[in-house]
Motif scaffolding. Sequence first.
Motif, PDB file in Angstrom:
ATOM      1  N   MET A   1      11.743  46.904  59.333  1.00  0.00           N
ATOM      2  CA  MET A   1      12.969  47.650  59.020  1.00  0.00           C
ATOM      3  C   MET A   1      12.647  49.141  58.952  1.00  0.00           C
ATOM      4  N   GLN A   2      13.617  49.963  59.326  1.00  0.00           N
ATOM      5  CA  GLN A   2      13.412  51.422  59.348  1.00  0.00           C
ATOM      6  C   GLN A   2      13.761  52.076  58.010  1.00  0.00           C
ATOM      7  N   PHE A   3      14.633  51.425  57.239  1.00  0.00           N
ATOM      8  CA  PHE A   3      15.138  52.012  55.984  1.00  0.00           C
ATOM      9  C   PHE A   3      15.705  53.409  56.254  1.00  0.00           C
ATOM     10  N   TYR A   4      16.693  53.474  57.118  1.00  0.00           N
ATOM     11  CA  TYR A   4      17.309  54.753  57.496  1.00  0.00           C
ATOM     12  C   TYR A   4      17.840  55.474  56.260  1.00  0.00           C
ATOM     13  N   LYS A   5      17.773  56.785  56.325  1.00  0.00           N
ATOM     14  CA  LYS A   5      18.247  57.598  55.201  1.00  0.00           C
ATOM     15  C   LYS A   5      19.662  58.107  55.505  1.00  0.00           C
ATOM     16  N   PHE A   6      20.357  58.485  54.444  1.00  0.00           N
ATOM     17  CA  PHE A   6      21.731  58.975  54.605  1.00  0.00           C
ATOM     18  C   PHE A   6      21.770  60.113  55.622  1.00  0.00           C
ATOM     19  N   GLU A   7      20.770  60.996  55.570  1.00  0.00           N
ATOM     20  CA  GLU A   7      20.752  62.169  56.472  1.00  0.00           C
ATOM     21  C   GLU A   7      20.728  61.728  57.933  1.00  0.00           C
ATOM     22  N   GLN A   8      20.055  60.611  58.209  1.00  0.00           N
ATOM     23  CA  GLN A   8      19.998  60.152  59.602  1.00  0.00           C
ATOM     24  C   GLN A   8      21.375  59.660  60.070  1.00  0.00           C
ATOM     25  N   TYR A   9      22.024  58.880  59.219  1.00  0.00           N
ATOM     26  CA  TYR A   9      23.381  58.432  59.583  1.00  0.00           C
ATOM     27  C   TYR A   9      24.284  59.647  59.802  1.00  0.00           C
ATOM     28  N   ASN A  10      24.101  60.641  58.935  1.00  0.00           N
ATOM     29  CA  ASN A  10      24.920  61.839  59.018  1.00  0.00           C
ATOM     30  C   ASN A  10      24.668  62.608  60.312  1.00  0.00           C
ATOM     31  N   GLU A  11      23.407  62.702  60.713  1.00  0.00           N
ATOM     32  CA  GLU A  11      23.070  63.383  61.976  1.00  0.00           C
ATOM     33  C   GLU A  11      23.756  62.689  63.153  1.00  0.00           C
ATOM     34  N   SER A  12      23.721  61.366  63.144  1.00  0.00           N
ATOM     35  CA  SER A  12      24.361  60.608  64.238  1.00  0.00           C
ATOM     36  C   SER A  12      25.864  60.861  64.235  1.00  0.00           C
ATOM     37  N   ALA A  13      26.447  60.850  63.036  1.00  0.00           N
ATOM     38  CA  ALA A  13      27.903  61.046  62.928  1.00  0.00           C
ATOM     39  C   ALA A  13      28.281  62.440  63.430  1.00  0.00           C
ATOM     40  N   LEU A  14      27.478  63.436  63.058  1.00  0.00           N
ATOM     41  CA  LEU A  14      27.784  64.813  63.486  1.00  0.00           C
ATOM     42  C   LEU A  14      27.670  64.949  64.995  1.00  0.00           C
ATOM     43  N   ALA A  15      26.649  64.292  65.565  1.00  0.00           N
ATOM     44  CA  ALA A  15      26.472  64.357  67.023  1.00  0.00           C
ATOM     45  C   ALA A  15      27.685  63.752  67.729  1.00  0.00           C
ATOM     46  N   LEU A  16      28.177  62.631  67.207  1.00  0.00           N
ATOM     47  CA  LEU A  16      29.349  62.001  67.823  1.00  0.00           C
ATOM     48  C   LEU A  16      30.587  62.866  67.635  1.00  0.00           C
ATOM     49  N   LYS A  17      30.717  63.425  66.445  1.00  0.00           N
ATOM     50  CA  LYS A  17      31.874  64.271  66.143  1.00  0.00           C
ATOM     51  C   LYS A  17      31.993  65.399  67.162  1.00  0.00           C
TER      52      LYS A  17
END
Length: 276
Positions: free
Chosen positions: A1-17
């Motif tokens: 498991m990678q144990f993704y951090k909130f910041e990583q999810y946020n980076e992905s969301a910003l890129a999509l945005k």
Amino acid sequence: MQFYKFEQYNESALALKGRLKGFRPEILLILGSGLGFLGDEVEDPIVVPYSEVPHMKYSTAPGHKGQFVFGKLGGRNVAVMQGRLHTYEGWDFDDVSYPVRVLRLLGAQTLLVTNAAGAVNMDFSAGDIMMITDHIKLFGVSPLCGPNVEEFGPRFPDVSHVYTPRLQAVARKAAQALDMTLREGVYMYFPGPQFETPAEVRMARILGADACGMSTVPEAVVAAHCSMQVLGLTLCTNMCAGILDQPLSGEEVMEIAALSSKKFSALVRKCLESME
Ligand code: HPA
């Protein structure tokens, strides 16, 4: 498991945005094996391959394109995953469920998750559509394993109603309006990629399963954790191993999915139209 951090999810969301030109997805629609064609029916599509989203893994499964399609379907703002990620491809549970949290950050409040599965319930037939009322997952860890990401939800989430009762009512009504039989039942997760053995299928039946498949549960659990509403629709492409005296094949799954595609897409659209 990678144990993704909130910041990583946020980076992905910003890129999509940055790609969405103000478009705000309300519903995440994950398309299962042989059901990806629905992504081609999205109006005013904005297509983003998974490979262009930071931290996101890609699909390798047959019939899974590996891209988001943002746009209108059934009159709703949707983010369609045309191709999902599976643990049998070698991805971890938190890789597979990663996009659910990203879409939550983009404002999606609903997950409509679809899959192809084998029927365990002897009253079902190949080609039947089953609405998921609950699930069983005994294999592998939870997608929520690891440090809890508090921004999304609590450490010990309640999963009494992963599949939102209100949305189940919507699907029942939609099927009725289309004069379509909608089965209901429990989906049991198996890791695959081999289909289940006849003994495993008998076990699944004893445990209370109506269908067996290799997906959906990780995404649904993560969606429930971050307070999304979930509707799960299963296309039973075959009777599970040992029920009929014939071998199973991935080609058969795709064939039945293609034969049932019109009916399945009509139901998904009707559900989208009737969701609030
Ligand atoms: N088992 C698990 N997954 C499946 C099946 C099955 O029989 N058919 C389609 N996906």
